[in-house]
Design a protein around this motif. Structure first.
Motif, PDB file in Angstrom:
ATOM      1  N   LEU A 205      22.233  41.194  19.969  1.00  0.00           N
ATOM      2  CA  LEU A 205      21.823  39.742  20.054  1.00  0.00           C
ATOM      3  C   LEU A 205      22.376  39.161  18.703  1.00  0.00           C
ATOM      4  O   LEU A 205      22.791  37.776  19.030  1.00  0.00           O
ATOM      5  CB  LEU A 205      20.267  39.502  20.226  1.00  0.00           C
ATOM      6  CG  LEU A 205      19.859  40.165  21.494  1.00  0.00           C
ATOM      7  CD1 LEU A 205      18.366  39.994  21.626  1.00  0.00           C
ATOM      8  CD2 LEU A 205      20.427  39.513  22.835  1.00  0.00           C
ATOM      9  N   SER A 206      22.264  39.595  17.673  1.00  0.00           N
ATOM     10  CA  SER A 206      22.884  38.837  16.550  1.00  0.00           C
ATOM     11  C   SER A 206      24.196  38.534  16.521  1.00  0.00           C
ATOM     12  O   SER A 206      24.659  37.500  16.340  1.00  0.00           O
ATOM     13  CB  SER A 206      22.503  39.601  15.194  1.00  0.00           C
ATOM     14  OG  SER A 206      21.128  39.861  14.940  1.00  0.00           O
ATOM     15  N   ARG A 207      24.976  39.710  17.109  1.00  0.00           N
ATOM     16  CA  ARG A 207      26.496  39.383  17.220  1.00  0.00           C
ATOM     17  C   ARG A 207      26.569  38.453  18.067  1.00  0.00           C
ATOM     18  O   ARG A 207      27.645  37.686  18.235  1.00  0.00           O
ATOM     19  CB  ARG A 207      27.189  40.692  17.441  1.00  0.00           C
ATOM     20  CG  ARG A 207      27.121  41.721  16.233  1.00  0.00           C
ATOM     21  CD  ARG A 207      27.862  41.227  15.190  1.00  0.00           C
ATOM     22  NE  ARG A 207      29.280  41.016  15.308  1.00  0.00           N
ATOM     23  CZ  ARG A 207      30.289  41.837  15.169  1.00  0.00           C
ATOM     24  NH1 ARG A 207      29.959  43.033  14.886  1.00  0.00           N
ATOM     25  NH2 ARG A 207      31.564  41.475  15.498  1.00  0.00           N
ATOM     26  N   PHE A 208      25.946  38.494  19.394  1.00  0.00           N
ATOM     27  CA  PHE A 208      26.122  37.650  20.425  1.00  0.00           C
ATOM     28  C   PHE A 208      25.835  36.224  19.756  1.00  0.00           C
ATOM     29  O   PHE A 208      26.625  35.163  20.061  1.00  0.00           O
ATOM     30  CB  PHE A 208      25.283  37.708  21.497  1.00  0.00           C
ATOM     31  CG  PHE A 208      25.060  36.496  22.535  1.00  0.00           C
ATOM     32  CD1 PHE A 208      26.018  36.387  23.362  1.00  0.00           C
ATOM     33  CD2 PHE A 208      23.871  35.864  22.438  1.00  0.00           C
ATOM     34  CE1 PHE A 208      25.879  35.444  24.444  1.00  0.00           C
ATOM     35  CE2 PHE A 208      23.827  34.732  23.497  1.00  0.00           C
ATOM     36  CZ  PHE A 208      24.715  34.445  24.330  1.00  0.00           C
TER      37      PHE A 208
ATOM     38  N   LEU B 239      21.427  43.564  30.506  1.00  0.00           N
ATOM     39  CA  LEU B 239      22.098  44.891  30.723  1.00  0.00           C
ATOM     40  C   LEU B 239      23.086  45.696  29.460  1.00  0.00           C
ATOM     41  O   LEU B 239      22.913  46.711  29.498  1.00  0.00           O
ATOM     42  CB  LEU B 239      23.322  44.265  31.938  1.00  0.00           C
ATOM     43  CG  LEU B 239      24.292  45.658  32.489  1.00  0.00           C
ATOM     44  CD1 LEU B 239      23.538  46.662  32.992  1.00  0.00           C
ATOM     45  CD2 LEU B 239      25.347  45.189  33.511  1.00  0.00           C
ATOM     46  N   ALA B 240      23.681  44.524  28.809  1.00  0.00           N
ATOM     47  CA  ALA B 240      24.233  45.010  27.606  1.00  0.00           C
ATOM     48  C   ALA B 240      23.088  45.755  26.516  1.00  0.00           C
ATOM     49  O   ALA B 240      23.577  46.907  26.058  1.00  0.00           O
ATOM     50  CB  ALA B 240      24.867  43.824  26.959  1.00  0.00           C
TER      51      ALA B 240
ATOM     52  N   VAL C 142      19.142  39.027  11.333  1.00  0.00           N
ATOM     53  CA  VAL C 142      20.042  38.305  12.323  1.00  0.00           C
ATOM     54  C   VAL C 142      21.365  37.450  11.514  1.00  0.00           C
ATOM     55  O   VAL C 142      22.335  37.722  12.229  1.00  0.00           O
ATOM     56  CB  VAL C 142      19.302  37.215  13.215  1.00  0.00           C
ATOM     57  CG1 VAL C 142      20.233  36.625  14.153  1.00  0.00           C
ATOM     58  CG2 VAL C 142      18.229  38.346  14.252  1.00  0.00           C
ATOM     59  N   LEU C 143      20.659  36.783  10.665  1.00  0.00           N
ATOM     60  CA  LEU C 143      21.897  35.735  10.015  1.00  0.00           C
ATOM     61  C   LEU C 143      22.735  36.916   9.158  1.00  0.00           C
ATOM     62  O   LEU C 143      24.097  36.492   9.426  1.00  0.00           O
ATOM     63  CB  LEU C 143      21.075  35.006   8.969  1.00  0.00           C
ATOM     64  CG  LEU C 143      20.233  33.662   9.665  1.00  0.00           C
ATOM     65  CD1 LEU C 143      19.662  32.956   8.609  1.00  0.00           C
ATOM     66  CD2 LEU C 143      21.370  32.964  10.331  1.00  0.00           C
TER      67      LEU C 143
ATOM     68  N   GLY D 222      35.403  44.281  19.942  1.00  0.00           N
ATOM     69  CA  GLY D 222      35.158  45.606  19.367  1.00  0.00           C
ATOM     70  C   GLY D 222      33.822  45.758  18.666  1.00  0.00           C
ATOM     71  O   GLY D 222      33.608  46.566  17.762  1.00  0.00           O
ATOM     72  N   VAL D 223      32.719  44.732  19.236  1.00  0.00           N
ATOM     73  CA  VAL D 223      31.527  44.795  18.519  1.00  0.00           C
ATOM     74  C   VAL D 223      30.765  46.101  18.612  1.00  0.00           C
ATOM     75  O   VAL D 223      30.187  46.588  17.581  1.00  0.00           O
ATOM     76  CB  VAL D 223      30.582  43.705  19.385  1.00  0.00           C
ATOM     77  CG1 VAL D 223      29.049  43.983  19.113  1.00  0.00           C
ATOM     78  CG2 VAL D 223      31.008  42.349  19.153  1.00  0.00           C
TER      79      VAL D 223
END
Length: 283
Positions: A113-116, A273-274, A4-5, A87-88
């Motif tokens: 979730l990590s990018r979020f 949903l994503a 995640v990090l 652009g994730v």
């Protein structure tokens, strides 16, 4: 946790490479300079003036100028949020950067979730700092602060977190450019609906008010923004409070704990949903 990090750090480094923070910092410096100029000359003009009839000029000016600062903070926070997430998925997939990251043991849900988490953390810190700077400018130039200081900052942070989630969802189904345009249009539509709702509320036009209320619930970042404005001007009573509510940076007709709880559920549903849509996407 290490994965995640790592992924969150990748998004941060990518934003640095694209000079996203440089653009946002320049815009922020310009905005804060303009806010200081507006506050300086406004409060200088009010020096020596006491209450004017039933109106407290200092409270009216301070609340309106801080409302302007909150609007600018939200706008710049949305700009940063979109830049960090537009652009994730599709953007990185088109450049061939995404496919190596979604294989086991990382997986798609962990990636998203990590990018979020990374984008939301950066946006929240940015919004809180800029809000604090705006509050300090109003206090130093006019010796005025709202009755509640911390809750508006928290709600502004919540607003940009919702925008991050919406932009992340958009990146799954839209190209980078289309996603950026779509989220900006949603943001603009929410602000226009809020302004129309304020007008409808003041003119007692129930149809306009109901439509704007529905839009605020459909786009809860707008509802949190309105609640933020409501809290800022809640200390002003009587004619001063009524006059502040007539302006675009003080009027708020959607607020309360119901909006806050709905925003949390909306955020969770958007992320779910994503993740679901990303899990069914061909890369």
């Amino acid at each position: 946790m290490t994965a995640v990090l790592t992924i969150a750090g990748y998004g941060f480094r990518e934003a640095l490479r694209r000079k996203v923070f440089a653009v946002v910092l320049i815009l922020t410096a310009a905005f804060l300079a303009l806010l200081w100029i507006a506050c300086h000359f406004t409060f200088k003009h009010l020096e020596g003036l006491g209450p004017h009839g039933f109106i407290d000029p200092r409270a009216f000016a301070g609340s309106t100028l801080l409302g302007l600062g909150i609007f600018g903070t939200l706008f710049l926070g949305v700009v940063l949020s979109i830049f960090l997430t537009l652009g994730v998925v599709n953007g990185d997939a088109e450049r061939g950067l995404l496919q190596p990251l979604v294989v086991r043991p990382v997986g798609r849900a962990t990636l998203l979730l990590s990018r979020f988490a990374g984008a939301a953390a950066v946006a929240v810190v940015y919004v809180v700092v800029v809000y604090g700077c705006g509050l300090a400018i109003v206090d130093m130039t006019g010796n005025w602060t709202p009755a509640h200081i911390f809750v508006p900052g928290i709600e502004l942070a919540g607003s940009v977190v919702i925008v991050v989630a919406l932009s992340l969802l958009g990146s799954v189904v839209l190209s980078s450019i289309a996603n950026g345009i779509a989220v900006f249009m949603l943001f603009g539509a929410g602000l226009v609906a809020g302004l129309l709702g304020t007008i409808g509320h003041d003119l007692q036009s129930h149809t306009v008010e109901h439509i704007a209320t529905a839009a605020a619930w459909a786009l809860p970042f707008e509802a949190l923004y309105q609640d933020c404005l409501h809290i800022v001007q809640s200390g002003a009573t009587g004619a001063t409070g009524a006059l502040i509510e007539l302006g675009p940076f003080g009027g708020a007709f959607v607020h309360g704990w119901e909006v806050r709880l709905w925003s949390v559920g909306y955020l969770a549903a958007t992320l779910a949903l994503a993740i679901w849509r990303f899990s069914r996407k061909d890369l």
